[in-house]
Design a protein around this motif. Structure first.
Motif, PDB file in Angstrom:
ATOM      1  N   ASN A   1       0.739  -1.241   0.040  1.00  0.00           N
ATOM      2  CA  ASN A   1      -0.054  -0.099   0.069  1.00  0.00           C
ATOM      3  C   ASN A   1       0.914   1.094   0.111  1.00  0.00           C
ATOM      4  O   ASN A   1       0.369   2.360   0.527  1.00  0.00           O
ATOM      5  CB  ASN A   1      -0.723   0.043   1.175  1.00  0.00           C
ATOM      6  CG  ASN A   1      -2.235  -0.992   0.818  1.00  0.00           C
ATOM      7  OD1 ASN A   1      -3.376  -0.407   0.352  1.00  0.00           O
ATOM      8  ND2 ASN A   1      -1.944  -2.257   1.258  1.00  0.00           N
ATOM      9  N   GLY A   2       1.992   1.268  -0.380  1.00  0.00           N
ATOM     10  CA  GLY A   2       2.973   2.347  -0.759  1.00  0.00           C
ATOM     11  C   GLY A   2       3.874   2.605   0.287  1.00  0.00           C
ATOM     12  O   GLY A   2       4.550   3.818   0.079  1.00  0.00           O
ATOM     13  N   LEU A   3       4.141   1.871   1.581  1.00  0.00           N
ATOM     14  CA  LEU A   3       4.915   2.310   2.170  1.00  0.00           C
ATOM     15  C   LEU A   3       6.353   2.042   2.047  1.00  0.00           C
ATOM     16  O   LEU A   3       6.737   1.056   1.529  1.00  0.00           O
ATOM     17  CB  LEU A   3       4.703   1.768   3.772  1.00  0.00           C
ATOM     18  CG  LEU A   3       5.713   1.954   4.677  1.00  0.00           C
ATOM     19  CD1 LEU A   3       5.274   3.765   5.395  1.00  0.00           C
ATOM     20  CD2 LEU A   3       5.564   1.086   6.073  1.00  0.00           C
ATOM     21  N   THR A   4       7.236   3.085   1.954  1.00  0.00           N
ATOM     22  CA  THR A   4       8.713   3.114   1.785  1.00  0.00           C
ATOM     23  C   THR A   4       9.434   3.938   2.613  1.00  0.00           C
ATOM     24  O   THR A   4       8.925   4.866   3.422  1.00  0.00           O
ATOM     25  CB  THR A   4       9.013   3.714   0.324  1.00  0.00           C
ATOM     26  OG1 THR A   4       8.598   5.048   0.084  1.00  0.00           O
ATOM     27  CG2 THR A   4       8.333   2.814  -0.901  1.00  0.00           C
ATOM     28  N   PRO A   5      10.584   3.520   2.905  1.00  0.00           N
ATOM     29  CA  PRO A   5      11.446   4.366   4.103  1.00  0.00           C
ATOM     30  C   PRO A   5      11.500   5.771   3.858  1.00  0.00           C
ATOM     31  O   PRO A   5      11.649   6.580   4.783  1.00  0.00           O
ATOM     32  CB  PRO A   5      12.876   3.771   3.873  1.00  0.00           C
ATOM     33  CG  PRO A   5      12.806   2.449   3.224  1.00  0.00           C
ATOM     34  CD  PRO A   5      11.646   2.479   2.439  1.00  0.00           C
TER      35      PRO A   5
ATOM     36  N   ARG B   1      14.680  -3.506   6.555  1.00  0.00           N
ATOM     37  CA  ARG B   1      14.000  -2.922   5.447  1.00  0.00           C
ATOM     38  C   ARG B   1      14.335  -1.486   5.276  1.00  0.00           C
ATOM     39  O   ARG B   1      14.028  -1.035   4.219  1.00  0.00           O
ATOM     40  CB  ARG B   1      12.504  -3.248   5.267  1.00  0.00           C
ATOM     41  CG  ARG B   1      12.099  -4.713   5.407  1.00  0.00           C
ATOM     42  CD  ARG B   1      12.250  -5.294   4.209  1.00  0.00           C
ATOM     43  NE  ARG B   1      11.494  -4.994   2.997  1.00  0.00           N
ATOM     44  CZ  ARG B   1      11.812  -5.455   1.615  1.00  0.00           C
ATOM     45  NH1 ARG B   1      12.733  -6.169   1.610  1.00  0.00           N
ATOM     46  NH2 ARG B   1      10.906  -5.247   0.790  1.00  0.00           N
ATOM     47  N   GLY B   2      15.123  -0.707   6.058  1.00  0.00           N
ATOM     48  CA  GLY B   2      15.617   0.367   6.188  1.00  0.00           C
ATOM     49  C   GLY B   2      14.676   1.502   6.708  1.00  0.00           C
ATOM     50  O   GLY B   2      14.898   2.687   6.428  1.00  0.00           O
ATOM     51  N   PHE B   3      13.505   0.888   7.387  1.00  0.00           N
ATOM     52  CA  PHE B   3      12.518   2.200   8.046  1.00  0.00           C
ATOM     53  C   PHE B   3      13.153   2.609   9.114  1.00  0.00           C
ATOM     54  O   PHE B   3      13.752   1.999   9.989  1.00  0.00           O
ATOM     55  CB  PHE B   3      11.409   1.340   8.123  1.00  0.00           C
ATOM     56  CG  PHE B   3      10.523   1.071   6.687  1.00  0.00           C
ATOM     57  CD1 PHE B   3       9.884   1.981   6.090  1.00  0.00           C
ATOM     58  CD2 PHE B   3      10.655  -0.108   6.397  1.00  0.00           C
ATOM     59  CE1 PHE B   3       9.117   1.780   5.165  1.00  0.00           C
ATOM     60  CE2 PHE B   3       9.964  -0.557   5.189  1.00  0.00           C
ATOM     61  CZ  PHE B   3       9.202   0.321   4.697  1.00  0.00           C
ATOM     62  N   GLU B   4      12.691   3.849   9.433  1.00  0.00           N
ATOM     63  CA  GLU B   4      13.165   4.528  10.768  1.00  0.00           C
ATOM     64  C   GLU B   4      11.891   4.084  11.616  1.00  0.00           C
ATOM     65  O   GLU B   4      10.734   4.458  11.484  1.00  0.00           O
ATOM     66  CB  GLU B   4      13.149   6.005  10.681  1.00  0.00           C
ATOM     67  CG  GLU B   4      13.249   6.634  12.066  1.00  0.00           C
ATOM     68  CD  GLU B   4      12.951   8.240  11.706  1.00  0.00           C
ATOM     69  OE1 GLU B   4      12.624   8.899  12.875  1.00  0.00           O
ATOM     70  OE2 GLU B   4      13.094   8.730  11.059  1.00  0.00           O
ATOM     71  N   VAL B   5      12.008   3.345  12.867  1.00  0.00           N
ATOM     72  CA  VAL B   5      10.905   2.554  13.664  1.00  0.00           C
ATOM     73  C   VAL B   5      10.959   3.383  14.813  1.00  0.00           C
ATOM     74  O   VAL B   5      11.998   3.417  15.661  1.00  0.00           O
ATOM     75  CB  VAL B   5      11.418   1.078  13.585  1.00  0.00           C
ATOM     76  CG1 VAL B   5      10.274   0.521  14.631  1.00  0.00           C
ATOM     77  CG2 VAL B   5      11.842   0.392  12.458  1.00  0.00           C
TER      78      VAL B   5
END
Length: 326
Positions: free
Chosen positions: A141-145, A170-174
């Motif tokens: 649904n379009g989530l990218t880092p 996956r490179g996300f800021e969590v």
């Protein structure tokens, strides 16, 4: 193997007991599995301790198992194959994974993918599967880092812990939220960039929209936490909801959906179609495979130790994942 050990719920009034069963006690099914590992999920606590979702008695709980095929009446599987079975009615409608031997329908069986051991597959279990399915739905649904930070609620639990790690990989800021103030070091060790108190992400005033904070969120909590998340998603953001530890009631309005175009994604691991299930397990053995499938994330117990863990998970006292070695 003529007899084997299993955790058994005899009736609605009894506590779970470790009993010895025979092969004739097992339900009908095409595939008989020598179980190597199972795992403990919140749902297992609901079944074993609170007697919820139990289809009939006696019942062997355990919604997850991994093991080796002993015999199969289905050509897709043969003796010696290593397999995974999770969800469906396992441990609720028919005997589950808290047993040294299980018999299941062939249509429920997933071949153990290359890249995972049986123990690793149960460190993941339904919680890990749910985490991966949540991340997959968010990305679809379009989530990218580059969209911004992602919130993981209930971050010290099984779904939350694994989601934190997969997203970080996956490179996300969590940003991880938790009610356990002493777990900040643990959450940062598995990939969280920021740790915030659980009460910071709870809706107490019913505001339908607030400032835009999150590009996406993994929500195994529900209730007022989900209300807060919906009101703080960025334009076009998504929240993947898979749990109800914070309650089943959610009060919101149409405003976040029609003014910010947000997406509320329902995550179901129980009846997830097999083609989708196979894809998620392949991801968990590859691109989504957590980097911390041991250490502080994992606690290993025996059948005899299970009752204490099942009670503790309902009280929010279990961190990460608990594996049952059969």
């Amino acid at each position: 193997m003529s007899t084997f050990q299993a955790m058994v719920l005899k009736d609605e009034q009894s506590q779970p007991e470790i009993n010895r069963l025979g092969m004739g006690d097992l339900p009908e099914g095409e595939v008989t599995v020598r179980v190597a590992y199972s795992s403990v999920n919140f749902k297992d606590g609901l079944v074993a301790v609170r007697k919820r979702m139990v289809g009939s008695y006696p019942m062997v709980p355990g919604i997850d198992l991994a093991g080796t095929v002993m015999e199969s009446a289905d050509g897709r599987f043969k003796a010696g194959d290593e397999v995974i079975v999770t969800s469906y009615a396992l441990g609720t409608g028919r005997f589950g994974g808290f047993s040294e031997v299980a018999r299941v329908p062939a249509d429920w069986v997933v071949p153990l993918p290359e890249g995972l051991t049986m123990r690793e597959s149960m460190i993941l279990g339904t919680a890990g599967f749910t985490s991966a399915l949540s991340v997959l739905r968010l990305e679809e649904n379009g989530l990218t880092p580059d969209r911004g930070p992602v919130l993981v609620a209930g971050a010290t639990g099984g779904v939350g812990s694994i989601a934190v790690n997969i997203l970080a990989k996956r490179g996300f800021e969590v940003t991880a939220s938790t009610g356990k103030s002493d777990e900040e070091a643990y959450l940062k060790s598995i990939g969280a960039s920021q740790v915030i108190p659980r009460n910071d992400v709870v809706d107490e005033d019913g505001a339908p929209v607030r400032g835009e904070l999150w590009a996406g969120a993994v929500d195994p909590v529900g209730g007022k936490t989900l209300q807060y998340i919906l009101s703080t998603l960025k334009y076009g953001g998504s929240v993947a909801t898979s749990g109800l530890t914070g309650g089943i009631d959610v009060r919101t309005t149409v405003l976040p959906f029609i003014s910010r175009g947000v997406n509320w994604l329902g995550i179901d691991s129980v009846q997830c179609p097999m083609h989708r299930r196979l894809k998620v397990w392949e991801l968990l053995s590859g691109d989504y495979k957590p980097t911390v499938l041991d250490g502080d994330l994992v606690n290993e117990v025996s059948l005899e130790e299970l009752p204490e863990v099942l009670a503790a998970i309902l009280e929010g006292k279990v961190r990460g994942r608990t594996v049952v070695k059969l």
